[in-house]
Design a protein around this motif. Sequence first.
Motif, PDB file in Angstrom:
ATOM      1  N   GLY A 188       0.816  -1.205   0.000  1.00  0.00           N
ATOM      2  CA  GLY A 188       0.000   0.000   0.000  1.00  0.00           C
ATOM      3  C   GLY A 188       0.852   1.258   0.000  1.00  0.00           C
ATOM      4  N   THR A 189       0.192   2.396   0.132  1.00  0.00           N
ATOM      5  CA  THR A 189       0.880   3.681   0.149  1.00  0.00           C
ATOM      6  C   THR A 189       0.284   4.548   1.245  1.00  0.00           C
ATOM      7  OG1 THR A 189      -0.648   4.551  -1.528  1.00  0.00           O
ATOM      8  CG2 THR A 189       1.461   3.670  -2.311  1.00  0.00           C
ATOM      9  N   LEU A 190       1.089   5.482   1.750  1.00  0.00           N
ATOM     10  CA  LEU A 190       0.623   6.452   2.743  1.00  0.00           C
ATOM     11  C   LEU A 190       0.860   7.849   2.211  1.00  0.00           C
ATOM     12  CD1 LEU A 190       0.698   6.403   6.499  1.00  0.00           C
ATOM     13  CD2 LEU A 190       1.856   8.333   5.419  1.00  0.00           C
ATOM     14  N   HIS A 191      -0.136   8.713   2.350  1.00  0.00           N
ATOM     15  CA  HIS A 191      -0.060  10.089   1.875  1.00  0.00           C
ATOM     16  C   HIS A 191      -0.424  11.035   3.012  1.00  0.00           C
ATOM     17  CE1 HIS A 191       0.143   8.629  -2.312  1.00  0.00           C
ATOM     18  NE2 HIS A 191      -0.741   7.730  -1.907  1.00  0.00           N
ATOM     19  N   LYS A 192       0.111  12.264   2.930  1.00  0.00           N
ATOM     20  CA  LYS A 192      -0.190  13.289   3.923  1.00  0.00           C
ATOM     21  C   LYS A 192      -0.865  14.471   3.235  1.00  0.00           C
ATOM     22  CE  LYS A 192       3.571  12.179   7.120  1.00  0.00           C
ATOM     23  NZ  LYS A 192       4.743  12.700   7.867  1.00  0.00           N
TER      24      LYS A 192
END
Length: 405
Positions: free
Chosen positions: A322-326
């Motif tokens: 998965g990916t994490l974004h801010k």
Amino acid sequence: MLSRKTDDQAHAARTMWNLLHAWWQLMPKDERTLVNADAAIRQARKDIDFLAVLPAQAAQAVLKTYFQAWKNCWEGRADAPNFKGRFRSVMSVDIPQGRDLNITRVHRRWGVVNIPKLGRVRFRWTKDLPVGKGANGDNRITGARLVKDALGWHIAFRVQTLGRKPEPHAGPEVGIDVGVTVPLALSDGTMYDHDEWLTGKEKAKLLRLEQRAAHRKTARKRAERTSGRLRATYDQIAGLRAKAKRRALDWQHQTTAAIARTYGTIVVEALTITNMVKSARGTIEEPGKNVAQKSGLNRAISGEAWGRTVMMLTYKAVQHGGTLHKVPAPNTSRRCSACGFITPGSRQSQAVFVCKNPRCGWSANADHNAARNVLHLYRMGLALIPAAGRAVARRARRVKPATAR
């Protein structure tokens, strides 16, 4: 007796680090080489008797770690290394050779490991280790590290495994709002909460110990050494706080792992936590307001360790594909996630949000509303670019396109 011997090795490793740092400052720049440093620590082990309690391989590990610290400093990943204080630094001993450990599992919960100059030591078996038939060239133990905290000595093994690149996570998108009343609120309505890190009896015991320590500290005369009883009280306080931290870490690991397994895209707020926990005391000319309430809020924010939660989510999301974004944090808790307007008075409390827009009137949990706004900002394309990505983007903008010939 075993703990005392391990303490001696840890103090010798810290002294070795400090001697290396002093040698580095005294030597000319062209003579600060790995070969000269190795010769210096070999001579130091001959001249200083108590350094001999540290195994030779552990001394070499201190040398490599020190040079790596300077390399990290030169490449901008960390500050310059400095002297290690007796009470400010973590006591640890490195065992760089995995073949010296000779690990044996004697019980479902316990194992035995060979520590150089200490002998056979029993440890708690908490995870599967590649030992015996399970060890091969791709999966093997390459070393270990002994670390001491307020609860005693612990061993952490370095394991080399052959991993495969995870497939892209096909899970849904989710926005996450971190808070004090509800630690983690998700945009789909899921809430992650936890109990107090210490039980009622443990909190009462901690209060008694802190009062006892304060009384003994005031009874101590000026310039008098700390008594053994006061040090024992400090050790008991540190043990209870270490127990609370361990429970918090366990909850964070389990919660972030569950989120990373479920969702493919995770969106969080870009919070500047250091600014959020600043004191409201003010100055003499302009004293602050609600100082005690702000201090309690600062303690609650620090206790939740939001930055550590985001760090765990970052690497666990990558592990699961998965990916994490801010996204920007301003107004995520004040904006209505249904109509998109910011109406004064909508955030009625820490738990209730009721939109005051006459055409809307949407109501929900305040943290759930903020999590929906966090996800909406990402879907609008307002995700922040990481620092490395911004640098690449700036360099790309400076490059002029080549003209056709």
